[in-house]
Design a protein around this motif. Structure first.
Motif: not given
Length: 344
Positions: A155, A178, A205, A209, A257, A259, A292-293
């Motif tokens: 992230h 976020f 989180t 990040v 983002s 997250v 995203t991951p």
């Protein structure tokens, strides 16, 4: 603890236009969602041909895990079961029983605690085992991973990449925003009797990040994808309302983002890449959405690490935050408040 299979558990999504309304009816059954809201959401799916991106993303993740787990020392067959669409979890558990599986470890595609993100998946697993009946494998769920480096670092790198696309990066006029899926306030309150509410985990989180990606740059946590009866209070502010407030305060550059998500499924592609991006465009904001991951190798490797934690008590638990996570949730954690239901 020894396991003889790995199970990916996810939300599920339609595979074609004819699947859209039956899928949405599965998701919202018993929640009192107005028909007009279902029709509105159905159009979001039809924008993508009636196919949810989450299915292809889960197939890619499962393929990556099938390669990674043996490297991590786990020669396990991999299975996939969904809450709301094929492959349904009950069907998958029945197949596991028929294959002789006795005990499996499950990874759920949500890193956080709450009823919809954790407790409901535990219910899904228990219900599937009950429906399969005698011989159904025991299934243990891996812990929350909101602060694991394999989740935080991808992230953070995505935020750095998104910041690099902005034409104007004046820190005084730039904000990180976020987002995560909103849930009812009562559900959030019920998710944290041990001090680990869903909203607290997401905020932790976001802070982790931001600390890696852009130390010192202002950031906010907002919410997206609210559904359900309008009279029920949900976590706020909504991302679109927040963009309005930022623009009024003189912010001109925004990186969003998500997250709260592990992959770019529909609620990311529609709610952010379409609706939030349109809002930013109307307000004259420079807008970039961080990835995203997905199948980032660090995220895939994280799953093997989580299994190692469970199978080998001597394995150190990698966690960047301070909010506790649980292998087995304590009593009262992630239980429903007034049986609220929410898509995730």
């Amino acid at each position: 603890m020894e396991y003889d299979a790995f199970l990916l558990v996810s939300f599920g999504g339609p595979e074609g236009p004819d699947d859209v309304m039956p899928f949405l009816e599965n998701v919202t059954r018993g929640r009192g969602v107005p028909p007009e809201r279902l029709t509105e959401v159905a159009e979001h799916y039809r924008h993508f041909g009636g196919v949810s991106p989450i299915n292809a993303q889960n197939r890619e993740l499962l393929a990556a895990l099938a390669e990674e787990l043996p490297r991590a020392g786990f020669n396990l067959p991999v299975y996939w079961g969904n809450r709301n669409w094929d492959p349904y979890l009950t069907k998958t558990v029945a197949q596991m029983r028929d294959d002789g599986i006795r005990r499996a470890i499950a990874f759920v595609t949500s890193g956080y605690g709450s009823y919809s993100a954790c407790g409901q998946y535990l219910e899904d697993i228990a219900r599937a085992r009950a429906e399969v009946g005698e011989g159904a494998p025991v299934i243990d769920k891996l812990r929350h991973f909101h602060d694991h480096p394999g989740f935080v670092e991808p992230h953070a790198d995505a935020v750095i990449a998104a910041l690099g696309t902005l034409p104007d990066r004046d820190p005084a006029r730039t904000r990180l925003v976020f987002t995560a899926h909103s849930i009812p306030n009562a559900m959030d309150a019920s998710s944290g009797p041990s001090g680990a509410r869903y909203s607290d985990q997401v905020r932790e989180t976001a802070g982790l990040v931001a600390g890696v990606a852009a130390p010192g740059l202002p950031w906010d946590l907002v919410w997206q994808s609210r559904s359900g009866p309008p009279q029920v209070p949900w976590l706020e502010p909504d991302v679109n309302d927040h963009l309005e407030a930022l623009a009024a305060d003189g912010v001109r550059n925004v990186v969003v983002s998500p997250v709260g998500f592990v992959s770019d499924h529909l609620e990311v592609l529609w709610d952010l890449d379409n609706e939030a991006a349109d809002t930013a465009r109307r307000l004259g904001l420079n807008f970039a959405r961080a990835a995203t991951p997905g199948t980032d190798p660090r995220f895939v490797s994280m799953v093997g690490e989580l299994i190692r934690e469970r199978t080998d008590p001597a394995t150190p638990r990698r966690a960047l935050g301070r909010i506790p996570t649980h292998d087995v949730c304590p009593p009262g954690h992630c239980e429903p408040a007034a049986r609220h239901r929410v898509a995730s």
